[in-house]
Design a protein around this motif. Structure first.
Motif, mmCIF file in Angstrom:
data_model
loop_
_atom_site.group_PDB
_atom_site.id
_atom_site.type_symbol
_atom_site.label_atom_id
_atom_site.label_comp_id
_atom_site.label_asym_id
_atom_site.label_seq_id
_atom_site.Cartn_x
_atom_site.Cartn_y
_atom_site.Cartn_z
ATOM 1 N N LEU A 83 0.831 -1.202 0.000
ATOM 2 C CA LEU A 83 0.000 0.000 0.000
ATOM 3 C C LEU A 83 0.866 1.253 0.000
ATOM 4 O O LEU A 83 0.576 2.218 -0.710
ATOM 5 N N ALA A 84 1.929 1.233 0.789
ATOM 6 C CA ALA A 84 2.849 2.373 0.796
ATOM 7 C C ALA A 84 3.478 2.561 -0.577
ATOM 8 O O ALA A 84 3.628 3.695 -1.060
ATOM 9 N N MET A 88 3.162 5.795 -3.155
ATOM 10 C CA MET A 88 4.347 6.474 -3.688
ATOM 11 C C MET A 88 4.276 6.573 -5.203
ATOM 12 O O MET A 88 4.591 7.620 -5.782
ATOM 13 N N VAL A 89 3.843 5.486 -5.846
ATOM 14 C CA VAL A 89 3.699 5.511 -7.310
ATOM 15 C C VAL A 89 2.660 6.553 -7.712
ATOM 16 O O VAL A 89 2.867 7.345 -8.645
ATOM 17 N N ALA A 93 3.412 9.810 -9.943
ATOM 18 C CA ALA A 93 2.670 9.903 -11.203
ATOM 19 C C ALA A 93 1.909 11.220 -11.267
ATOM 20 O O ALA A 93 1.848 11.874 -12.320
ATOM 21 N N LEU A 94 1.325 11.618 -10.139
ATOM 22 C CA LEU A 94 0.611 12.890 -10.083
ATOM 23 C C LEU A 94 1.572 14.058 -10.287
ATOM 24 O O LEU A 94 1.253 15.018 -10.995
ATOM 25 N N MET A 338 10.765 3.268 -11.865
ATOM 26 C CA MET A 338 11.519 2.448 -10.916
ATOM 27 C C MET A 338 10.605 1.878 -9.832
ATOM 28 O O MET A 338 10.723 0.708 -9.451
ATOM 29 N N LEU A 339 9.675 2.704 -9.334
ATOM 30 C CA LEU A 339 8.767 2.229 -8.289
ATOM 31 C C LEU A 339 7.813 1.164 -8.822
ATOM 32 O O LEU A 339 7.530 0.176 -8.141
ATOM 33 N N VAL A 340 7.305 1.359 -10.038
ATOM 34 C CA VAL A 340 6.423 0.362 -10.641
ATOM 35 C C VAL A 340 7.179 -0.947 -10.850
ATOM 36 O O VAL A 340 6.655 -2.033 -10.580
ATOM 37 N N ALA A 341 8.428 -0.851 -11.309
ATOM 38 C CA ALA A 341 9.242 -2.057 -11.508
ATOM 39 C C ALA A 341 9.503 -2.764 -10.179
ATOM 40 O O ALA A 341 9.431 -3.996 -10.089
#
Length: 463
Positions: A83-84, A88-89, A93-94, A338-341
């Motif tokens: 969830l964290a 962050m993603v 993204a926003l 990077m966060l999505v990966a």
């Protein structure tokens, strides 16, 4: 803020302190985009709880059971690190979208904007156009006014109730929720939350509207920190538009010393937050493009070029070459990727099995009649998958009595999404123990998926 000067004193009144905003209905290119996108998002919001996967609701956030199902994956409170990561993603993204395209989230996809404009659409159909609504508000109460108000608020409440019930179907199985609703068998807790979200929707979209964006949403406050000279935003071309003023359609406005702005005030009348975009960038602006469509329509009537109000950037307004990609935009985009990966890798490596080992607290050890040292444990095995599974339990680092090394000491079956307690007693010949405390490991392995393995370390005590 609104400023009034009275008797040489400056009086500051809160925004929209004593006047209502009557939004004029507007059609145009950007409104078609919003309308189609709004319908798509609303239908998706309604349809998701009815999607089935393997005979179960595909998306279900069951707070009571602490199970959060997303198609073939079930998440548990132990997985809240995910969830964290999602937050962050979403944040980066926003930031990326805002730096690049301004507040398009607010103008086109924010639920507050979509539901507010839907409520205004109902208001327009029942009470009439902008001027008719203003006249109706000022008119004394009559049967006609009462009928229109009752019809409008009734439809608003029905829309709010449907929205609240749909929202609750993400947390309670939709089949149970709607069947119990039809049978009037909702519990007090479900009734409370449905009523609560109904009035939240009714209040936010029907009454508070732009005040939610201006006073309650923090996004409007820190958005300017993400803007730069290349950010796309709705802006008025002052050089071209000023000096503004009314004129006849066929008049040569240049000879009259006028700019292209005919001062029709439509850009203000269609604005859902009631600002005048000609006064420059304001934090209330949600980049919805209503003023762009209204101005383009007026420019077309006067045979002027469109784009007096447009999606542009500060660089373009200054007739400078825009630089759509810069270091800040690249940084936000890179962090998102990077966060999505990282999240994808974490989900791929996630093991749908959780286990813990508890020792018997009544006795560290005991010696049985055969002279063997016994320790008692309780294994708690949580099957985090959506199918029933069989698990083999092994013990490492110690030679058990009457157990051949490498063979399971027990096999158990655990239902999907359930935790099972498994009591175990280990017997060891004291001659095989070199010290009073021996570190051992329990290995829990899935029978059908051998790669699903959990290792839990504990201690074996002896005399």
């Amino acid at each position: 803020m609104k400023f009034d000067i009275k008797e040489e004193h400056l009086i500051i009144k809160p925004y929209k302190s004593n006047e209502s905003i009557y939004v004029r209905e507007q059609k145009g290119f950007y409104q078609r985009i919003r309308r189609y996108l709004g319908w798509l998002l609303m239908l998706t919001f309604i349809a998701i709880p009815f999607i089935q996967f393997n005979g179960e609701q595909a998306v279900l956030l069951d707070v009571a059971k602490q199970e959060f199902r997303l198609f073939s994956v079930t998440f548990w409170p132990q997985d809240f690190v995910l969830l964290a990561g999602i937050f962050m993603v979403a944040a980066f993204a926003l930031f990326f979208i805002t730096t690049w395209l301004g507040r398009v989230w607010c103008g086109y996809t924010c639920p507050q904007t979509i539901w507010t404009l839907a409520f205004i659409w109902v208001e327009h159909r029942i009470e009439g156009k902008r001027n008719q609504r203003k006249a109706l508000d000022k008119a004394p109460w009559s049967i006609n006014k009462l009928q229109k108000r009752v019809a409008k608020h009734s439809i608003w409440l029905v829309m709010s109730l449907f929205t609240a019930t749909t929202f609750m179907s993400y947390f309670i199985p939709a089949s149970d929720l709607y069947s119990e609703m039809i049978a009037f068998e909702w519990s007090g807790l479900i009734t409370f939350w449905v009523v609560f979200f109904t009035f939240c929707t009714y209040g936010n979209a029907g009454w508070m509207r732009e005040q939610v964006c201006i006073y309650l949403c923090p996004y409007s406050r820190f958005q300017s920190a993400m803007f730069d000279k290349n950010t796309f935003l709705v802006a008025y071309d002052t050089k071209r538009g000023e000096s503004r003023g009314p004129r006849k359609r066929k008049a040569d406005h240049k000879s009259l010393g006028l700019g292209d702005c005919v001062d029709c005030n439509l850009c203000v009348e269609v604005c859902p937050v009631g600002i005048d975009i000609r006064n420059g960038m304001q934090y209330e602006c949600i980049n919805c493009g209503l003023c762009v469509d209204a101005c383009d329509e007026t420019m077309s009537r006067f045979n002027y070029p469109t784009g007096l109000i447009s999606y542009t950037s500060e660089q373009r307004l200054l007739s400078k070459k825009p630089q759509p990609f810069n270091l800040k935009l690249a940084a936000y985009g890179s962090l998102c990727i990077m966060l999505v990966a990282a999240l994808g890798l974490w989900i791929n490596e996630r093991i749908p099995l959780e286990a813990s080992v508890l020792r018997d607290r009544n006795a560290l050890y005991r010696v049985n009649y055969e002279g063997m040292v016994e320790n008692t444990y309780t294994l708690k095995i949580l099957n985090k998958s959506q199918q029933s599974a069989n698990y083999r339990i092994y013990v490492e680092d110690i030679e058990l009595d009457k157990i051949i090394q490498g063979e399971p000491i027990k096999t158990v079956q655990v239902a999907a999404g359930k935790m099972q307690e498994v009591p175990l007693t280990l017997s060891v010949d004291s001659y095989n123990l070199q010290q009073k405390m021996t570190n051992i490991s329990f290995i829990i392995q899935s029978v059908n998926q051998p790669t699903t393995v959990v290792k839990k370390e504990t201690v074996f005590f002896s005399d």
